[in-house]
Design an enzyme around this catalytic site. Structure first.
Site, mmCIF file in Angstrom:
data_model
loop_
_atom_site.group_PDB
_atom_site.id
_atom_site.type_symbol
_atom_site.label_atom_id
_atom_site.label_comp_id
_atom_site.label_asym_id
_atom_site.label_seq_id
_atom_site.Cartn_x
_atom_site.Cartn_y
_atom_site.Cartn_z
ATOM 1 N N SER A 39 2.996 6.628 -0.255
ATOM 2 C CA SER A 39 2.569 5.479 0.561
ATOM 3 C C SER A 39 2.850 4.161 -0.162
ATOM 4 O O SER A 39 2.841 3.101 0.455
ATOM 5 C CB SER A 39 1.082 5.578 0.917
ATOM 6 O OG SER A 39 0.270 5.465 -0.240
ATOM 7 N N HIS A 40 3.116 4.220 -1.482
ATOM 8 C CA HIS A 40 3.424 2.999 -2.231
ATOM 9 C C HIS A 40 4.649 3.164 -3.119
ATOM 10 O O HIS A 40 4.821 2.460 -4.104
ATOM 11 C CB HIS A 40 2.191 2.519 -3.016
ATOM 12 C CG HIS A 40 1.127 2.060 -2.071
ATOM 13 N ND1 HIS A 40 0.292 2.934 -1.433
ATOM 14 C CD2 HIS A 40 0.814 0.823 -1.608
ATOM 15 C CE1 HIS A 40 -0.515 2.271 -0.612
ATOM 16 N NE2 HIS A 40 -0.219 0.981 -0.706
ATOM 17 N N ASP A 99 -0.186 5.125 4.706
ATOM 18 C CA ASP A 99 -0.114 6.482 5.266
ATOM 19 C C ASP A 99 -0.149 6.466 6.787
ATOM 20 O O ASP A 99 0.425 7.350 7.431
ATOM 21 C CB ASP A 99 -1.241 7.350 4.703
ATOM 22 C CG ASP A 99 -0.916 7.858 3.305
ATOM 23 O OD1 ASP A 99 0.284 8.087 3.015
ATOM 24 O OD2 ASP A 99 -1.845 8.010 2.504
HETATM 25 N N1 NDP Z 1 -2.404 -2.592 -3.083
HETATM 26 C C1 NDP Z 1 -3.269 -2.427 -2.130
HETATM 27 O O1 NDP Z 1 -3.799 -3.385 -1.570
HETATM 28 C C2 NDP Z 1 -3.629 -1.055 -1.677
HETATM 29 C C3 NDP Z 1 -3.141 0.063 -2.328
HETATM 30 N N2 NDP Z 1 -3.539 1.311 -1.944
HETATM 31 C C4 NDP Z 1 -3.016 2.458 -2.676
HETATM 32 O O2 NDP Z 1 -2.797 3.557 -1.818
HETATM 33 C C5 NDP Z 1 -2.786 4.732 -2.602
HETATM 34 C C6 NDP Z 1 -3.323 5.869 -1.804
HETATM 35 O O3 NDP Z 1 -4.731 5.722 -1.609
HETATM 36 P P1 NDP Z 1 -5.517 6.890 -0.861
HETATM 37 O O4 NDP Z 1 -4.748 7.332 0.319
HETATM 38 O O5 NDP Z 1 -6.910 6.464 -0.667
HETATM 39 O O6 NDP Z 1 -5.457 8.059 -1.937
HETATM 40 P P2 NDP Z 1 -5.740 9.613 -1.739
HETATM 41 O O7 NDP Z 1 -6.804 9.798 -0.729
HETATM 42 O O8 NDP Z 1 -4.459 10.320 -1.540
HETATM 43 O O9 NDP Z 1 -6.271 10.028 -3.184
HETATM 44 C C7 NDP Z 1 -7.367 9.370 -3.736
HETATM 45 C C8 NDP Z 1 -7.708 9.946 -5.093
HETATM 46 O O10 NDP Z 1 -8.288 11.221 -4.924
HETATM 47 C C9 NDP Z 1 -7.529 12.209 -5.596
HETATM 48 N N3 NDP Z 1 -7.532 13.390 -4.740
HETATM 49 C C10 NDP Z 1 -6.970 13.509 -3.527
HETATM 50 N N4 NDP Z 1 -7.230 14.731 -3.020
HETATM 51 C C11 NDP Z 1 -7.958 15.396 -3.957
HETATM 52 C C12 NDP Z 1 -8.516 16.686 -4.035
HETATM 53 N N5 NDP Z 1 -8.402 17.558 -3.045
HETATM 54 N N6 NDP Z 1 -9.199 17.025 -5.154
HETATM 55 C C13 NDP Z 1 -9.353 16.144 -6.171
HETATM 56 N N7 NDP Z 1 -8.822 14.897 -6.151
HETATM 57 C C14 NDP Z 1 -8.146 14.525 -5.053
HETATM 58 C C15 NDP Z 1 -6.168 11.621 -5.802
HETATM 59 O O11 NDP Z 1 -5.524 12.212 -6.917
HETATM 60 P P3 NDP Z 1 -3.914 12.483 -6.882
HETATM 61 O O12 NDP Z 1 -3.292 11.115 -6.943
HETATM 62 O O13 NDP Z 1 -3.633 13.321 -8.059
HETATM 63 O O14 NDP Z 1 -3.640 13.167 -5.561
HETATM 64 C C16 NDP Z 1 -6.493 10.148 -5.999
HETATM 65 O O15 NDP Z 1 -6.858 9.867 -7.293
HETATM 66 C C17 NDP Z 1 -3.526 4.382 -3.887
HETATM 67 O O16 NDP Z 1 -2.593 4.407 -4.948
HETATM 68 C C18 NDP Z 1 -4.033 2.968 -3.665
HETATM 69 O O17 NDP Z 1 -4.058 2.160 -4.819
HETATM 70 C C19 NDP Z 1 -4.423 1.514 -0.923
HETATM 71 C C20 NDP Z 1 -4.933 0.434 -0.270
HETATM 72 C C21 NDP Z 1 -4.543 -0.933 -0.539
HETATM 73 O O1 LIG Z 2 -1.688 1.090 2.085
HETATM 74 C C1 LIG Z 2 -2.450 0.110 2.164
HETATM 75 O O2 LIG Z 2 -3.572 0.196 2.679
HETATM 76 C C2 LIG Z 2 -1.986 -1.207 1.651
HETATM 77 N N1 LIG Z 2 -1.077 -1.234 0.757
HETATM 78 C C3 LIG Z 2 -0.508 -2.387 0.161
HETATM 79 C C4 LIG Z 2 -0.939 -3.672 0.744
HETATM 80 C C5 LIG Z 2 -2.088 -3.682 1.637
HETATM 81 C C6 LIG Z 2 -2.598 -2.421 2.181
#
Ligand code: NDP
Ligand SMILES: O=C(O)C1=NCCCC1
Length: 346
Positions: A56-57, A197
């Site tokens: 997703s990033h 995502d």
């Molecule tokens: N820059 C921005 O403004 C934003 C950035 N993001 C980025 O989006 C990315 C994805 O976020 P998000 O979708 O919430 O992440 P996920 O829900 O995929 O995962 C969240 C965390 O939980 C862990 N995890 C997931 N599934 C399991 C499991 N079954 N058992 C144990 N641990 C688990 C992951 O480890 P693992 O990685 O090993 O799967 C990760 O550390 C992040 O990197 C976040 O920083 C999100 C929002 C805004």
């Molecule tokens: O996946 C997200 O949520 C975001 N990623 C980067 C910038 C803002 C939101």
């Protein structure tokens, strides 16, 4: 010999090694107006996400970076201004540039303060974070430090109990060293699903699990397009995720001097994708704490978690994928690679 994007691509399977992907992404960033330093910081982050399977990033975000730079919304040449404001506090004005170069500029001072005072805070404002957050914290844990970071993003999440979006997807990332093995790292959006995502699901024509978002009328939907086109996301875990998202707004925006998620405004910048917000990092030197070695204690916690049947720690999936990518190369589909090469002018 320095890797070049031309030499490292296998046309049969579109596989690149990490250094070649970094180089390819650097070319794209520089070609679209960033300085070499900014290009390097963004390319390392984005290639690291792709290598670790954090799609997703990963490179999926490159067209968004390019359109944002082209729109003039972000200054790809910004030189961050670092201020040493107190024994445990560093401030950076990112100057409307990306957050990663701002962190890079302040990093040495932050670590020096954390090691001498035991704890240090970095407050980045006027910045753009369009990336995974774990690359900002994980390296501290490899240096024996504990790190926590929050970033706010653009309005697309309805606070629990409200009827319209206000918060961003506001991620929280944490990293801690442990005695044997990779640091303990988690990185999660405080929304039920990351916006990235939802975009990926929409492109693939897939439905989302229940409970992720609402349509333009505020009704629950599993259609990602309905969420993206007038709808909104929900916080994870109802009022609990909503409270964490509110905390992120306070720490990443109010405390740093950055914008709240609802304060960005793209209307004069067609194609812009990143919000103009803030980032907070807290770095702790656990050797200053009382008791046994922190790394031994965190290892003991992991041992106990495994002892009660846990198979997967946060970060395990990424580390497995990293090892696989390092061994076999990073797989990109042919169209994606062709698009990246075109953006790089190759
Ligand atoms: N820059 C921005 O403004 C934003 C950035 N993001 C980025 O989006 C990315 C994805 O976020 P998000 O979708 O919430 O992440 P996920 O829900 O995929 O995962 C969240 C965390 O939980 C862990 N995890 C997931 N599934 C399991 C499991 N079954 N058992 C144990 N641990 C688990 C992951 O480890 P693992 O990685 O090993 O799967 C990760 O550390 C992040 O990197 C976040 O920083 C999100 C929002 C805004
Ligand atoms: O996946 C997200 O949520 C975001 N990623 C980067 C910038 C803002 C939101």
């Amino acid at each position: 010999m320095t890797a070049s994007p031309e030499m490292a691509v296998s046309s049969a399977n579109s596989t690149l090694d990490f250094d070649s992907l970094v180089l390819l992404l650097e070319r794209i960033f520089v070609r679209h107006g960033t300085s070499a330093e900014v290009a390097r910081a963004l390319a390392l982050n984005c290639a690291g996400a792709e290598r670790d399977g954090a799609h997703s990033h990963g490179v999926f975000r490159i067209p968004g970076y390019v359109s944002t730079l082209k729109s003039g919304w972000v200054n790809g040449q910004a030189v961050p201004v670092v201020e040493d404001v107190a024994s445990g506090f560093v401030r950076v004005d990112a100057g409307n540039g990306f957050a990663q170069p701002a962190l890079a500029a302040a990093r040495a001072l932050l670590v020096e303060k954390a090691r001498s005072a035991g704890i240090a805070v970095l407050a980045i404002r006027n910045s753009h974070h369009f990336a995974a957050l774990w690359p900002d914290v994980e390296p501290f844990a490899y240096e024996g430090l504990v790190a926590l970071s929050v970033v706010n993003s653009m309005t697309c999440v309805v606070p629990h109990g409200a009827d319209r979006p206000l918060f961003g997807t506001n991620p929280i990332a944490f990293a801690a060293p442990r005695a044997d093995g990779d640091p303990i790292v988690f990185d999660l959006a405080t929304s039920a699903i990351a916006h990235g995502d939802v975009q990926i699901a929409a492109r693939k024509g897939e439905r989302l699990p229940a409970g992720m978002g609402v349509d333009g009328l505020g009704q629950p939907t599993q259609d990602p397009k309905a969420i993206l086109e007038g709808g909104a996301l929900l916080p994870f875990g109802g009022h609990k995720g909503s409270a964490l998202s509110m905390m992120v707004e306070l720490l990443a925006a109010a405390l740093t001097g950055g914008n709240f998620s609802f304060e960005f405004d793209w209307k004069n910048h067609p194609g812009a994708k990143t919000p103009w917000t803030g980032q907070l990092l807290i770095v702790i030197d656990p050797s200053k704490a009382a008791g046994q070695s922190f790394a031994e204690r965190s290892q003991e916690l992991v041992r106990q978690m495994h002892g009660v049947g846990l198979k997967r720690l946060p970060g395990d999936r990424r580390h497995h994928q990293r090892a696989k990518s390092n061994a076999d190369g990073i797989q990109l589909d042919a169209d994606t690679l062709a698009n990246l090469r075109e953006l790089a002018g190759i």
